[in-house]
Write a protein that holds these residues in place. Structure first.
Motif, PDB file in Angstrom:
ATOM      1  N   ALA A 164       7.991  -5.223  12.088  1.00 43.41           N
ATOM      2  CA  ALA A 164       8.064  -3.799  11.754  1.00 43.41           C
ATOM      3  C   ALA A 164       8.198  -3.571  10.255  1.00 43.41           C
ATOM      4  O   ALA A 164       7.971  -2.458   9.773  1.00 43.41           O
ATOM      5  CB  ALA A 164       9.229  -3.144  12.481  1.00 43.41           C
ATOM      6  N   ASP A 165       8.598  -4.606   9.517  1.00 48.93           N
ATOM      7  CA  ASP A 165       8.754  -4.512   8.069  1.00 48.93           C
ATOM      8  C   ASP A 165       7.839  -5.567   7.458  1.00 48.93           C
ATOM      9  O   ASP A 165       8.176  -6.757   7.408  1.00 48.93           O
ATOM     10  CB  ASP A 165      10.210  -4.771   7.696  1.00 48.93           C
ATOM     11  CG  ASP A 165      10.494  -4.518   6.222  1.00 48.93           C
ATOM     12  OD1 ASP A 165       9.531  -4.401   5.443  1.00 48.93           O
ATOM     13  OD2 ASP A 165      11.673  -4.438   5.844  1.00 48.93           O
ATOM     14  N   ALA A 166       6.639  -5.144   7.022  1.00 51.83           N
ATOM     15  CA  ALA A 166       5.646  -6.113   6.570  1.00 51.83           C
ATOM     16  C   ALA A 166       4.691  -5.484   5.567  1.00 51.83           C
ATOM     17  O   ALA A 166       4.526  -4.258   5.523  1.00 51.83           O
ATOM     18  CB  ALA A 166       4.861  -6.674   7.752  1.00 51.83           C
ATOM     19  N   LEU A 167       4.053  -6.353   4.784  1.00 54.48           N
ATOM     20  CA  LEU A 167       3.075  -5.932   3.793  1.00 54.48           C
ATOM     21  C   LEU A 167       1.835  -6.804   3.925  1.00 54.48           C
ATOM     22  O   LEU A 167       1.934  -8.031   3.984  1.00 54.48           O
ATOM     23  CB  LEU A 167       3.648  -6.078   2.387  1.00 54.48           C
ATOM     24  CG  LEU A 167       2.665  -6.005   1.206  1.00 54.48           C
ATOM     25  CD1 LEU A 167       2.103  -4.601   1.057  1.00 54.48           C
ATOM     26  CD2 LEU A 167       3.334  -6.468  -0.086  1.00 54.48           C
ATOM     27  N   VAL A 168       0.668  -6.158   3.967  1.00 61.04           N
ATOM     28  CA  VAL A 168      -0.609  -6.863   3.900  1.00 61.04           C
ATOM     29  C   VAL A 168      -1.254  -6.498   2.571  1.00 61.04           C
ATOM     30  O   VAL A 168      -1.490  -5.323   2.288  1.00 61.04           O
ATOM     31  CB  VAL A 168      -1.531  -6.475   5.063  1.00 61.04           C
ATOM     32  CG1 VAL A 168      -2.875  -7.203   4.938  1.00 61.04           C
ATOM     33  CG2 VAL A 168      -0.876  -6.773   6.402  1.00 61.04           C
ATOM     34  N   ASP A 169      -1.519  -7.514   1.758  1.00 59.23           N
ATOM     35  CA  ASP A 169      -2.093  -7.317   0.427  1.00 59.23           C
ATOM     36  C   ASP A 169      -3.388  -8.105   0.344  1.00 59.23           C
ATOM     37  O   ASP A 169      -3.380  -9.336   0.347  1.00 59.23           O
ATOM     38  CB  ASP A 169      -1.102  -7.807  -0.624  1.00 59.23           C
ATOM     39  CG  ASP A 169      -1.638  -7.687  -2.056  1.00 59.23           C
ATOM     40  OD1 ASP A 169      -2.804  -7.287  -2.230  1.00 59.23           O
ATOM     41  OD2 ASP A 169      -0.891  -8.002  -2.991  1.00 59.23           O
ATOM     42  N   ALA A 170      -4.520  -7.403   0.274  1.00 56.92           N
ATOM     43  CA  ALA A 170      -5.832  -8.038   0.139  1.00 56.92           C
ATOM     44  C   ALA A 170      -6.408  -7.707  -1.233  1.00 56.92           C
ATOM     45  O   ALA A 170      -7.368  -6.946  -1.355  1.00 56.92           O
ATOM     46  CB  ALA A 170      -6.769  -7.599   1.248  1.00 56.92           C
ATOM     47  N   SER A 171      -5.773  -8.213  -2.255  1.00 60.29           N
ATOM     48  CA  SER A 171      -6.246  -8.061  -3.639  1.00 60.29           C
ATOM     49  C   SER A 171      -6.563  -6.616  -4.001  1.00 60.29           C
ATOM     50  O   SER A 171      -7.648  -6.315  -4.500  1.00 60.29           O
ATOM     51  CB  SER A 171      -7.468  -8.952  -3.889  1.00 60.29           C
ATOM     52  OG  SER A 171      -7.134 -10.303  -3.726  1.00 60.29           O
ATOM     53  N   GLY A 172      -5.634  -5.741  -3.751  1.00 55.35           N
ATOM     54  CA  GLY A 172      -5.823  -4.359  -4.168  1.00 55.35           C
ATOM     55  C   GLY A 172      -5.832  -3.355  -3.040  1.00 55.35           C
ATOM     56  O   GLY A 172      -5.638  -2.166  -3.272  1.00 55.35           O
ATOM     57  N   ASP A 173      -6.072  -3.806  -1.814  1.00 57.81           N
ATOM     58  CA  ASP A 173      -5.923  -2.953  -0.641  1.00 57.81           C
ATOM     59  C   ASP A 173      -4.626  -3.359   0.042  1.00 57.81           C
ATOM     60  O   ASP A 173      -4.487  -4.497   0.496  1.00 57.81           O
ATOM     61  CB  ASP A 173      -7.093  -3.132   0.325  1.00 57.81           C
ATOM     62  CG  ASP A 173      -8.380  -2.517  -0.197  1.00 57.81           C
ATOM     63  OD1 ASP A 173      -8.397  -2.105  -1.366  1.00 57.81           O
ATOM     64  OD2 ASP A 173      -9.355  -2.446   0.562  1.00 57.81           O
ATOM     65  N   LEU A 174      -3.681  -2.428   0.126  1.00 60.80           N
ATOM     66  CA  LEU A 174      -2.346  -2.731   0.630  1.00 60.80           C
ATOM     67  C   LEU A 174      -2.010  -1.843   1.819  1.00 60.80           C
ATOM     68  O   LEU A 174      -2.294  -0.638   1.810  1.00 60.80           O
ATOM     69  CB  LEU A 174      -1.293  -2.475  -0.455  1.00 60.80           C
ATOM     70  CG  LEU A 174      -1.403  -3.254  -1.755  1.00 60.80           C
ATOM     71  CD1 LEU A 174      -0.575  -2.595  -2.840  1.00 60.80           C
ATOM     72  CD2 LEU A 174      -0.924  -4.677  -1.537  1.00 60.80           C
ATOM     73  N   ARG A 175      -1.383  -2.436   2.812  1.00 60.97           N
ATOM     74  CA  ARG A 175      -0.855  -1.664   3.946  1.00 60.97           C
ATOM     75  C   ARG A 175       0.625  -2.021   4.086  1.00 60.97           C
ATOM     76  O   ARG A 175       0.981  -3.196   4.195  1.00 60.97           O
ATOM     77  CB  ARG A 175      -1.628  -2.002   5.218  1.00 60.97           C
ATOM     78  CG  ARG A 175      -1.165  -1.289   6.474  1.00 60.97           C
ATOM     79  CD  ARG A 175      -1.524   0.193   6.498  1.00 60.97           C
ATOM     80  NE  ARG A 175      -1.012   0.817   7.705  1.00 60.97           N
ATOM     81  CZ  ARG A 175      -1.712   0.977   8.824  1.00 60.97           C
ATOM     82  NH1 ARG A 175      -2.981   0.543   8.873  1.00 60.97           N
ATOM     83  NH2 ARG A 175      -1.180   1.547   9.879  1.00 60.97           N
TER      84      ARG A 175
END
Length: 295
Positions: A164-175
């Motif tokens: 529930a507490d997470a970050l997805v970072d794809a070189s400039g696209d973040l969720r």
């Protein structure tokens, strides 16, 4: 363009390369091997459908004249791109692949441009549910929103696994899910500097800039990947854009659209916050931006 993510507290993270992009997944709790396998599978499945750089992808089959079932990611992605094609009067077009390849940005890593510029060929997407063909057969390029959609899919994998507490970072696209994050916006003309800081809470941010994926044309001229599909020429007036929205797909797509139109063209249909920097160094931003831009 990759922002700097300012992550508070202790997290666990893993980084890897996929679809030509550096990914970092960060979570409050350790991510199991099974969860990471599901992430790998989601990325591989998406790439097999949408990669314009692969001869065995589903969109490559569409370009050969086949009608192909592109699966559940197709309707929301193609609907969004169709709307933005209309709102930008054709400047943002999913058939810009031919223009990019003409300038050397294709499956080859040589980046050798042909002479002049090539406007995107006129074509239409024909859909029956998730089955897609183009008329006439053309190669689709969903890069203006596809990476963002994939970020959302990876975020869904983590959420389904209980993160529930997470970050997805794809070189400039973040969720971002869970605790808000402060994100620094990299200056287009100085990668060691930021033009502002924003807070992202349970949502996404995406950026695009002309100093990313650029290459030489010779004679001192440089090219970049943000093209006006009507002319095939790289955009010359906007240097960088950032968009905050509920999903990374929407943030990614609108960040590209802002190279061609003002935000007023988009706000009647989409809920988002934005920053835009011109090539003369002047920036403007939405009044309700959750952060600040340095003057």
């Amino acid at each position: 363009m990759p922002p700097e993510v300012l992550v508070p507290g202790t997290r666990t993270s893993t980084s890897f390369e996929a679809i030509g992009t550096r990914w970092t997944l960060t979570a409050a709790e350790p991510m199991t091997a099974a969860v990471l396998d599901r992430v790998d599978a989601a990325i591989a499945e998406y790439d097999a459908v949408w990669s314009r750089f692969r001869t065995d992808s589903a969109v490559a089959a569409v370009a050969r004249g086949e009608a192909v079932d592109l699966g559940p990611t197709a309707p929301p992605l193609l609907d969004l791109l169709a709307d933005l094609r209309e709102r930008t009067a054709g400047a943002m077009d999913p058939f810009v692949a031919a223009s990019l390849e003409h300038l050397g940005y294709g499956a080859s890593t040589a980046l050798r441009p042909a002479d002049g510029y090539l406007p995107a060929p006129r074509a239409e997407v024909v859909r029956e549910g998730t089955v897609v063909r183009t008329e006439p057969p053309r190669l689709l390029d969903v890069g203006s929103a596809g990476k963002g959609q994939l970020v959302d899919l990876v975020a869904d994998v983590l959420a389904d696994a209980g993160h529930a507490d997470a970050l997805v970072d794809a070189s400039g696209d973040l969720r971002v899910a869970g605790d808000p994050l402060r994100v620094a916006l990299e200056h287009s003309f100085d990668p060691e500097a930021a033009i502002g800081i924003v807070e992202v809470a349970d949502g996404a941010i995406a950026g695009s800039a002309v100093n990313r994926r650029d290459w030489s044309l010779g004679g001192g001229r440089r090219l970049h990947h943000v093209l006006d599909a009507r002319t095939g020429r790289p955009v010359e007036t906007i240097a960088a854009t950032w968009v905050l929205a509920d999903t990374a797909m929407l943030a990614d797509a609108l960040a590209t659209a802002l190279f061609f139109v003002g935000p007023d063209t988009l706000t009647d249909a989409y809920d988002f916050r934005w920053v835009r920097m011109r090539t003369d160094g002047v920036a403007d931003w939405s009044a309700d931006l959750p952060g600040e831009v340095f003057r």
